[in-house]
Design a protein around this motif. Structure first.
Motif, short mmCIF file in Angstrom:
data_model
loop_
_atom_site.label_atom_id
_atom_site.label_comp_id
_atom_site.label_asym_id
_atom_site.label_seq_id
_atom_site.Cartn_x
_atom_site.Cartn_y
_atom_site.Cartn_z
N GLN A 46 -43.51 -37.62 24.78
CA GLN A 46 -44.43 -36.73 24.04
C GLN A 46 -44.34 -35.27 24.52
N PHE A 47 -43.76 -35.07 25.70
CA PHE A 47 -43.73 -33.71 26.25
C PHE A 47 -42.31 -33.17 26.20
N ALA A 48 -42.01 -32.54 25.07
CA ALA A 48 -40.62 -32.12 24.79
C ALA A 48 -40.35 -30.72 25.32
N GLY A 49 -39.07 -30.37 25.31
CA GLY A 49 -38.66 -29.02 25.71
C GLY A 49 -37.57 -29.09 26.76
N GLY A 50 -36.67 -28.11 26.72
CA GLY A 50 -35.58 -28.04 27.69
C GLY A 50 -34.60 -29.19 27.53
N SER A 51 -33.57 -29.18 28.35
CA SER A 51 -32.58 -30.27 28.30
C SER A 51 -31.84 -30.37 29.61
N ILE A 52 -31.17 -31.49 29.80
CA ILE A 52 -30.30 -31.70 30.96
C ILE A 52 -28.90 -31.90 30.41
N LYS A 53 -28.02 -30.95 30.69
CA LYS A 53 -26.67 -31.01 30.12
C LYS A 53 -25.68 -31.52 31.17
N LEU A 54 -24.68 -32.25 30.71
CA LEU A 54 -23.64 -32.73 31.61
C LEU A 54 -22.27 -32.44 31.04
N SER A 55 -21.44 -31.75 31.82
CA SER A 55 -20.05 -31.61 31.40
C SER A 55 -19.17 -32.22 32.49
N LYS A 56 -18.17 -32.98 32.05
CA LYS A 56 -17.28 -33.66 32.99
C LYS A 56 -15.90 -32.99 32.92
N GLU A 57 -15.49 -32.40 34.01
CA GLU A 57 -14.25 -31.63 34.01
C GLU A 57 -13.06 -32.50 34.42
N ASP A 58 -11.87 -32.09 34.00
CA ASP A 58 -10.65 -32.85 34.29
C ASP A 58 -10.41 -33.00 35.79
N SER A 59 -10.95 -32.07 36.57
CA SER A 59 -10.78 -32.11 38.03
C SER A 59 -11.54 -33.28 38.65
N GLY A 60 -12.40 -33.95 37.85
CA GLY A 60 -13.23 -35.02 38.39
C GLY A 60 -14.57 -34.51 38.90
N ILE A 61 -14.86 -33.22 38.63
CA ILE A 61 -16.17 -32.66 39.02
C ILE A 61 -17.06 -32.56 37.78
N GLY A 62 -18.25 -33.10 37.89
CA GLY A 62 -19.23 -33.01 36.82
C GLY A 62 -20.18 -31.86 37.10
N ILE A 63 -20.64 -31.19 36.03
CA ILE A 63 -21.63 -30.11 36.18
C ILE A 63 -22.88 -30.53 35.41
N LEU A 64 -23.96 -30.70 36.16
CA LEU A 64 -25.24 -31.09 35.55
C LEU A 64 -26.14 -29.86 35.55
N THR A 65 -26.56 -29.43 34.36
CA THR A 65 -27.33 -28.18 34.23
C THR A 65 -28.76 -28.48 33.78
N LEU A 66 -29.73 -27.99 34.55
CA LEU A 66 -31.14 -28.05 34.14
C LEU A 66 -31.36 -26.83 33.26
N ASP A 67 -31.76 -27.06 32.02
CA ASP A 67 -31.81 -25.95 31.07
C ASP A 67 -33.18 -25.86 30.40
N ASN A 68 -34.07 -25.13 31.05
CA ASN A 68 -35.39 -24.86 30.48
C ASN A 68 -35.86 -23.51 31.04
N PRO A 69 -35.06 -22.45 30.77
CA PRO A 69 -35.28 -21.17 31.46
C PRO A 69 -36.65 -20.56 31.23
N LYS A 70 -37.28 -20.88 30.08
CA LYS A 70 -38.63 -20.32 29.80
C LYS A 70 -39.62 -20.72 30.90
N LEU A 71 -39.42 -21.92 31.45
CA LEU A 71 -40.34 -22.42 32.48
C LEU A 71 -39.62 -22.55 33.83
N MET A 72 -38.68 -21.66 34.10
CA MET A 72 -37.91 -21.71 35.36
C MET A 72 -37.34 -23.11 35.61
#
Length: 304
Positions: free
Chosen positions: A47-73
């Motif tokens: 019920q409490f929406a907003g922001g997102s958690i993004k994941l990109s998986k790079e060919d190097s085998g390193i994943g990047i997980l981004t917390l994305d809700n800049p309005k609320l730090m």
């Protein structure tokens, strides 16, 4: 016949024990016996929406997980908590993964929980369920067979500070801070941050950080062993590049070997000695005579 049957049963038992230990990182810490109602808390968090958690998986085998809700730090909304669980499941199933960087969009790490969601689920049953949900997710995150690093820019406060402890390592940019502010909210950590902090900095330093609620900058974090390194740049793109390069020293080589290294360390940290030794033996068995091992024998490297 009987000895053969006994040997067969014993082998089966060993196999199931091995599988159980290797898979335990995926299991939830809590179930209904602990009063945990996962589906109920998921419905409430939804019920409490907003922001997102993004994941990109790079060919190097390193994943990047981004917390994305800049309005609320980058504070965690309810749906971000749910998304984090989904991303962790995705990472558990990423067989080629070797490393993971967690960072926050907009030059700051994470300011904890979105207070709107917290106020709405302030009764103790909901609070306990949310606590059990996040502890389970962050425990699975720490147990991933990936070498994980929190890239701390700006502020990592409250639940954000707790999230940094669910990574193997922390890197900080100039001017950033980690702060366990729970005392000022009339709380203690609820996402497993205290238990993990004690293991990182020891009980005395953990008690000072929790009871003092003081801001820990890059220099103090290095001194405490909370941070590995202070990066040169506070710029988001450059800091991410530096974090990739830092992590790259530890993720170089075949995924099977890097993942095995993380697994034996996880076992050593979490299990009693004998169980840790047996797990190490099982994991050793997965790489001994494997492609990387055989290639190394062919090259006959000279250790200098």
């Amino acid at each position: 016949l009987f000895p053969e049957m006994a040997i067969h049963l014993w082998k089966n038992l060993l196999q199931t024990t091995k599988e159980r230990i290797l898979q335990q990182r995926r299991l939830s810490l809590y179930d209904s016996a602990h009063g945990y109602e996962e589906e109920l808390i998921k419905k409430k968090l939804q019920q409490f929406a907003g922001g997102s958690i993004k994941l990109s998986k790079e060919d190097s085998g390193i994943g990047i997980l981004t917390l994305d809700n800049p309005k609320l730090m980058n504070a965690f909304t309810g749906t971000m908590m749910l998304e984090l669980q989904d991303r962790v499941t995705e990472l558990e199933n990423w067989k080629d993964g070797k490393g993971l960087i967690i960072y926050g969009a907009g030059n700051t790490f994470c300011s904890g929980s979105d207070l709107n969601a917290v106020k709405a689920i302030s009764n103790s049953q909901d609070g306990m369920n949310m606590c059990m949900f996040m502890q389970s997710t962050l425990t699975r995150l720490l147990r991933l067979p990936l070498i994980s690093v929190a890239l701390v820019q700006g502020k990592a406060i409250g639940g954000g500070a707790e999230l940094t402890t669910a990574c193997d390592f922390r890197l900080m940019t100039p001017g950033s801070e980690i702060r366990f502010v729970h005392k000022h909210m009339g709380l203690v950590p609820g996402w497993g941050g205290a238990a993990r902090l004690v293991r990182i900095v020891g009980s005395g330093a953990a008690l000072r950080l929790l009871s003092g609620a003081a801001s820990v900058g890059p220099e103090a974090a290095l001194h405490l062993g909370l941070s590995e390194q202070t990066l040169a740049s506070a710029d988001e793109t450059q800091a991410l590049e530096e974090a990739r390069a830092w992590l790259g020293q530890y993720t170089e080589g075949p995924a099977s070997v890097i993942r095995a290294a993380k697994k034996v360390v996880t076992a050593g940290r979490e299990l009693p000695l004998e169980a840790a030794l047996r797990t190490e033996k099982d994991i050793f068995g997965t790489v001994w005579g494997g492609p990387a091992n055989l290639q190394a024998l062919v090259r006959r490297p000279k250790h200098k």
